[in-house]
Design an enzyme around this catalytic site. Structure first.
Site, PDB file in Angstrom:
ATOM      1  N   LYS A 260     -10.024  -5.250  -2.860  1.00 16.42           N
ATOM      2  CA  LYS A 260      -8.955  -5.835  -2.488  1.00 16.42           C
ATOM      3  C   LYS A 260     -10.507  -7.425  -1.001  1.00 16.42           C
ATOM      4  O   LYS A 260     -10.986  -6.391  -0.625  1.00 16.42           O
ATOM      5  CB  LYS A 260      -8.840  -5.379  -1.194  1.00 16.42           C
ATOM      6  CG  LYS A 260      -7.617  -4.556  -1.608  1.00 16.42           C
ATOM      7  CD  LYS A 260      -7.232  -3.542  -0.808  1.00 16.42           C
ATOM      8  CE  LYS A 260      -5.634  -4.748  -0.094  1.00 16.42           C
ATOM      9  NZ  LYS A 260      -4.805  -3.329   0.872  1.00 16.42           N
TER      10      LYS A 260
ATOM     11  N   GLY B  14      -0.658 -12.276  -1.073  1.00 15.67           N
ATOM     12  CA  GLY B  14      -1.004 -11.227  -1.806  1.00 15.67           C
ATOM     13  C   GLY B  14      -2.079 -11.176  -3.115  1.00 15.67           C
ATOM     14  O   GLY B  14      -2.156 -11.395  -4.108  1.00 15.67           O
TER      15      GLY B  14
ATOM     16  N   GLU C  67     -10.897   0.653  -2.022  1.00 17.92           N
ATOM     17  CA  GLU C  67      -9.076   0.838  -1.629  1.00 17.92           C
ATOM     18  C   GLU C  67      -9.051   2.163  -2.356  1.00 17.92           C
ATOM     19  O   GLU C  67      -8.626   2.242  -3.396  1.00 17.92           O
ATOM     20  CB  GLU C  67      -8.046   0.895  -0.688  1.00 17.92           C
ATOM     21  CG  GLU C  67      -7.843   0.485   1.321  1.00 17.92           C
ATOM     22  CD  GLU C  67      -7.025  -0.159   1.730  1.00 17.92           C
ATOM     23  OE1 GLU C  67      -6.061  -0.725   0.158  1.00 17.92           O
ATOM     24  OE2 GLU C  67      -6.942  -0.559   2.765  1.00 17.92           O
ATOM     25  N   LYS C  68      -8.182   3.636  -1.999  1.00 19.95           N
ATOM     26  CA  LYS C  68      -7.611   3.935  -3.115  1.00 19.95           C
ATOM     27  C   LYS C  68      -5.747   3.644  -3.652  1.00 19.95           C
ATOM     28  O   LYS C  68      -5.435   3.071  -2.694  1.00 19.95           O
ATOM     29  CB  LYS C  68      -7.335   5.333  -2.318  1.00 19.95           C
ATOM     30  CG  LYS C  68      -6.285   6.553  -2.895  1.00 19.95           C
ATOM     31  CD  LYS C  68      -6.680   7.575  -4.248  1.00 19.95           C
ATOM     32  CE  LYS C  68      -6.386   7.758  -5.284  1.00 19.95           C
ATOM     33  NZ  LYS C  68      -7.539   8.331  -6.425  1.00 19.95           N
TER      34      LYS C  68
ATOM     35  N   HIS D 226       6.040  -0.527   0.972  1.00 20.81           N
ATOM     36  CA  HIS D 226       5.321  -0.895   2.252  1.00 20.81           C
ATOM     37  C   HIS D 226       6.286  -0.768   3.349  1.00 20.81           C
ATOM     38  O   HIS D 226       7.509  -1.623   2.942  1.00 20.81           O
ATOM     39  CB  HIS D 226       4.906  -2.480   1.514  1.00 20.81           C
ATOM     40  CG  HIS D 226       4.766  -3.375   2.280  1.00 20.81           C
ATOM     41  ND1 HIS D 226       3.407  -4.038   2.308  1.00 20.81           N
ATOM     42  CD2 HIS D 226       5.176  -3.508   3.831  1.00 20.81           C
ATOM     43  CE1 HIS D 226       3.496  -5.069   3.456  1.00 20.81           C
ATOM     44  NE2 HIS D 226       3.649  -4.302   4.692  1.00 20.81           N
TER      45      HIS D 226
ATOM     46  N   GLU E  60       1.228  -3.355   8.801  1.00 20.36           N
ATOM     47  CA  GLU E  60       1.472  -2.618   7.589  1.00 20.36           C
ATOM     48  C   GLU E  60       1.431  -1.631   7.046  1.00 20.36           C
ATOM     49  O   GLU E  60      -0.224  -1.369   7.460  1.00 20.36           O
ATOM     50  CB  GLU E  60       1.375  -4.356   6.707  1.00 20.36           C
ATOM     51  CG  GLU E  60       1.740  -5.572   6.816  1.00 20.36           C
ATOM     52  CD  GLU E  60       1.886  -6.454   6.074  1.00 20.36           C
ATOM     53  OE1 GLU E  60       2.600  -7.774   6.073  1.00 20.36           O
ATOM     54  OE2 GLU E  60       0.819  -6.308   5.211  1.00 20.36           O
TER      55      GLU E  60
ATOM     56  N   GLU F 167      -2.624  -3.464   7.004  1.00 20.18           N
ATOM     57  CA  GLU F 167      -3.030  -4.872   8.208  1.00 20.18           C
ATOM     58  C   GLU F 167      -1.754  -4.784   9.216  1.00 20.18           C
ATOM     59  O   GLU F 167      -1.305  -4.465   8.944  1.00 20.18           O
ATOM     60  CB  GLU F 167      -3.709  -5.523   6.370  1.00 20.18           C
ATOM     61  CG  GLU F 167      -1.985  -6.392   6.047  1.00 20.18           C
ATOM     62  CD  GLU F 167      -2.277  -7.426   5.495  1.00 20.18           C
ATOM     63  OE1 GLU F 167      -3.125  -8.416   5.673  1.00 20.18           O
ATOM     64  OE2 GLU F 167      -1.382  -7.998   4.908  1.00 20.18           O
TER      65      GLU F 167
ATOM     66  N   ASN G 101      -0.762  -7.709  10.762  1.00 21.73           N
ATOM     67  CA  ASN G 101      -0.307  -9.613  10.471  1.00 21.73           C
ATOM     68  C   ASN G 101      -0.301 -10.171  11.973  1.00 21.73           C
ATOM     69  O   ASN G 101       0.837 -10.270  12.693  1.00 21.73           O
ATOM     70  CB  ASN G 101       0.515 -10.696   9.820  1.00 21.73           C
ATOM     71  CG  ASN G 101       0.730  -9.813   8.379  1.00 21.73           C
ATOM     72  OD1 ASN G 101      -0.715 -10.639   7.688  1.00 21.73           O
ATOM     73  ND2 ASN G 101       1.440  -9.629   7.165  1.00 21.73           N
TER      74      ASN G 101
ATOM     75  N   ARG H 273       1.010 -13.191  13.786  1.00 19.99           N
ATOM     76  CA  ARG H 273       1.639 -13.884  13.981  1.00 19.99           C
ATOM     77  C   ARG H 273       3.287 -13.215  13.710  1.00 19.99           C
ATOM     78  O   ARG H 273       3.498 -12.597  13.748  1.00 19.99           O
ATOM     79  CB  ARG H 273       1.209 -15.150  12.589  1.00 19.99           C
ATOM     80  CG  ARG H 273       1.271 -14.322  10.987  1.00 19.99           C
ATOM     81  CD  ARG H 273       1.533 -14.944  10.388  1.00 19.99           C
ATOM     82  NE  ARG H 273       0.812 -14.326   9.077  1.00 19.99           N
ATOM     83  CZ  ARG H 273       1.699 -13.937   7.973  1.00 19.99           C
ATOM     84  NH1 ARG H 273       3.110 -13.977   8.390  1.00 19.99           N
ATOM     85  NH2 ARG H 273       1.593 -13.492   7.105  1.00 19.99           N
TER      86      ARG H 273
HETATM   87  P1  ADP Z   1      -2.212  -9.298   1.952  1.00 23.03           P
HETATM   88  O1  ADP Z   1      -2.514  -9.798   3.134  1.00 23.03           O
HETATM   89  O2  ADP Z   1      -2.439 -10.150   0.737  1.00 23.03           O
HETATM   90  O3  ADP Z   1      -0.275  -9.506   2.425  1.00 23.03           O
HETATM   91  P2  ADP Z   1      -1.623  -6.578   2.567  1.00 23.03           P
HETATM   92  O4  ADP Z   1      -3.031  -5.735   2.518  1.00 23.03           O
HETATM   93  O5  ADP Z   1      -0.709  -6.652   3.072  1.00 23.03           O
HETATM   94  O6  ADP Z   1      -1.981  -7.820   1.820  1.00 23.03           O
HETATM   95  O7  ADP Z   1      -0.970  -5.624   0.286  1.00 23.03           O
HETATM   96  C1  ADP Z   1       0.157  -6.374  -0.155  1.00 23.03           C
HETATM   97  C2  ADP Z   1       0.725  -5.588  -1.352  1.00 23.03           C
HETATM   98  O8  ADP Z   1      -0.512  -5.226  -2.145  1.00 23.03           O
HETATM   99  C3  ADP Z   1       0.877  -4.093  -0.294  1.00 23.03           C
HETATM  100  O9  ADP Z   1       3.154  -4.441  -0.336  1.00 23.03           O
HETATM  101  C4  ADP Z   1       1.252  -3.511  -2.111  1.00 23.03           C
HETATM  102  O10 ADP Z   1       2.394  -3.613  -2.462  1.00 23.03           O
HETATM  103  C5  ADP Z   1      -0.269  -3.829  -2.710  1.00 23.03           C
HETATM  104  N1  ADP Z   1      -1.213  -2.665  -1.674  1.00 23.03           N
HETATM  105  C6  ADP Z   1      -2.110  -2.899  -1.512  1.00 23.03           C
HETATM  106  N2  ADP Z   1      -2.829  -2.238  -1.208  1.00 23.03           N
HETATM  107  C7  ADP Z   1      -2.507  -1.222  -1.590  1.00 23.03           C
HETATM  108  C8  ADP Z   1      -3.279  -0.074  -2.070  1.00 23.03           C
HETATM  109  N3  ADP Z   1      -4.614   0.540  -1.811  1.00 23.03           N
HETATM  110  N4  ADP Z   1      -2.706   0.922  -3.433  1.00 23.03           N
HETATM  111  C9  ADP Z   1      -1.657   0.472  -3.985  1.00 23.03           C
HETATM  112  N5  ADP Z   1      -0.633  -0.762  -3.154  1.00 23.03           N
HETATM  113  C10 ADP Z   1      -0.999  -1.859  -2.718  1.00 23.03           C
END
Ligand code: ADP
Length: 454
Positions: free
Chosen positions: A158, A165, A200-201, A208, A275, A288, A290, A292
């Site tokens: 990430k 996303g 991350e794992k 979510h 989140e 994370e 947000n 805002r």
């Molecule tokens: P963004 O800031 O781009 O929205 P996020 O960190 O909030 O990214 O993650 C968005 C989505 O990606 C999550 O809701 C989930 O569906 C998927 N995701 C993120 N991290 C993981 C993880 N470690 N394992 C599985 N899915 C993940």
């Protein structure tokens, strides 16, 4: 009291802010691009200033022009909405140094939470569970592979600066990892100007679930319940609801407490979202924050009766939250569908154009937040979301039936939208039973004939 607010945004959120200001007796200034002259927020705001060309980089992202407009029109505050400059710490700082209130957190909180690796580390130190992974960004491929092996595949790579996303890649073994690591870095560099990534794992089929936070400048931090945003396509949310059909009262209580802890660790002020991912066993992990207002804030508004935009303005004005955690009551079930100008049957191809007839649904328990109207020409330059349908009732079955009913009434002629897809989801047994995880959409598309949602 704040007298006049500049709205540094467009579309439905700009309109939403105009509406809150009207009710508070605050004047509004819309800033707009050449492509948005006909936009509803421009017509409904008290004043409007054109700040540049159609592309966001020539208008809605031009901080200097926005500050200049604020100074010319003598506003006391700027509401950034979501997207654009809303999570830009430098912009918040610029506002602070010009003595214009930025309706959001202080710039240091934005900075801290804007780097997803720093954010994770900050809340982890405060005792909040986080997804197992690298300690901060990874330096190079060799180190990265070692960490991935240690965590155990599958892993997700990430971008520390990620959002919307983008900049996320999944790897199942050393070979795919080597490839995805470089793809993720390149994507992140292109999209965010920062190629730094962490690992991350990869949690399989999680939900979510996020918590709405309100925090004032006097140290009070409250949580306004959760939103389940598991229905996603390519990590982007399509449907949000509250309460989550998955959470038990005990799990909800525990997660809510950790959400408040996380916001406190960020020294947070104003509206924000914590989140989490939740696995099938109910283990939850912070991913994370947000910093805002979010698209899906209306879901929480309808469940709690609290106007989040008004609260944001009052907090920026230095006022104390005039209610406590025990006063926050969750009396409704609400479901939000994002109405996008996209063709779900053609891989969500953007479908800009001029709307012919537009007719929004209404009736008991139905709310539509949209800047669209009959004859509105959707500019091709921006996000494809043209509205949000929020339906609510005393329980989930009522909200579900109401959403289906309202979708059936919604008329947007001349363009393709996500309305037929939402109708198909509202009558899909897996969603109806409250069993959707973040893997739901992929499974839905694999087993549903295209003509059922086109
Ligand atoms: P963004 O800031 O781009 O929205 P996020 O960190 O909030 O990214 O993650 C968005 C989505 O990606 C999550 O809701 C989930 O569906 C998927 N995701 C993120 N991290 C993981 C993880 N470690 N394992 C599985 N899915 C993940």
């Amino acid at each position: 009291m704040i007298q006049k607010i500049l709205i540094a945004n467009r579309g439905e959120i700009a309109l939403r802010i105009v509406r809150a200001c009207r009710e508070l007796g605050i004047k509004t200034l819309a800033v707009y691009s050449e492509a948005d002259v006909q936009s509803l927020h421009v017509q409904l705001a008290d004043e409007a200033i054109c700040i540049g060309g159609p592309r966001s980089s020539d208008s809605y992202l031009k901080a200097d022009r926005i500050i200049a407009a604020a100074e010319i029109a003598d506003v006391d505050a700027i509401h950034p909405g979501y997207g654009f400059l809303s999570e830009n710490a430098k912009f918040a700082e610029q506002c602070e140094s010009c003595n214009i209130k930025f309706i959001g957190p202080k710039s240091h909180s934005i900075k801290m939470m804007g780097d997803k690796a720093v954010a994770k580390d900050t809340v982890k130190k405060a005792g909040v569970p986080t997804v197992p992974g690298s300690d901060g960004p990874v330096e190079n491929e060799t180190e990265a592979v070692k960490i991935a092996r240690k965590i155990g595949y599958p892993v997700i790579i990430k971008a520390v600066a990620g959002g919307g996303g983008r900049g996320m890649r999944i790897a199942h073994n050393d070979i795919s990892f080597a490839k995805e690591y470089h793809v993720a870095r390149n994507e992140a560099e292109k999209a965010f100007g920062n190629g730094s990534v962490y690992i991350e794992k990869y949690i399989e089929k999680p939900r979510h679930i996020e918590f709405q936070i309100l925090a004032d400048s006097h140290g009070k931090v409250l949580q306004l319940g959760e939103r389940d945003c598991s229905v996603q396509r390519r990590h982007q949310k399509l449907i949000e609801e509250s309460p989550s059909p998955f959470l038990t009262p005990d799990l909800r209580k525990r997660m809510g407490k950790f959400a408040v802890k996380a916001a406190e660790a960020a020294e947070y002020e104003n509206a924000g979202t914590i989140e989490f991912l939740v696995d099938a066993k109910g283990n939850f992990y912070f991913i994370e924050m947000n910093t805002r207002i979010q698209v899906e804030h209306a879901v929480t508004e309808e469940c709690t009766g609290i106007d989040l935009i008004k609260q944001q303005i009052l907090i920026a004005n230095g006022e104390k939250l005039d209610f406590d955690q025990s006063d926050v009551k969750f009396e409704k079930h609400a479901i939000e569908c994002r109405i996008n100008a996209e063709d779900p049957a053609r891989n969500f191809a953007p479908s800009p154009g001029t709307i012919g007839l537009y007719y929004a649904p209404g009736g008991h328990g139905v709310r539509v937040d949209s800047h669209a109207y009959s004859g509105y020409a959707i500019p091709p330059y921006y996000d494809s979301m043209i509205g949000k349908l929020i339906c609510f009732g005393h329980d989930r079955p009522t909200a579900l039936k109401r959403t289906y009913r309202a979708l059936s009434e919604y008329i947007i002629n001349g363009i393709k939208t996500t309305i037929p897809l939402h109708k198909a989801i509202m009558s899909d047994p897996t969603f109806m039973e409250g069993k959707a995880t973040t893997a739901y959409m992929e499974d839905f598309f694999a087993r549903t004939p295209t003509d059922l949602f086109s």
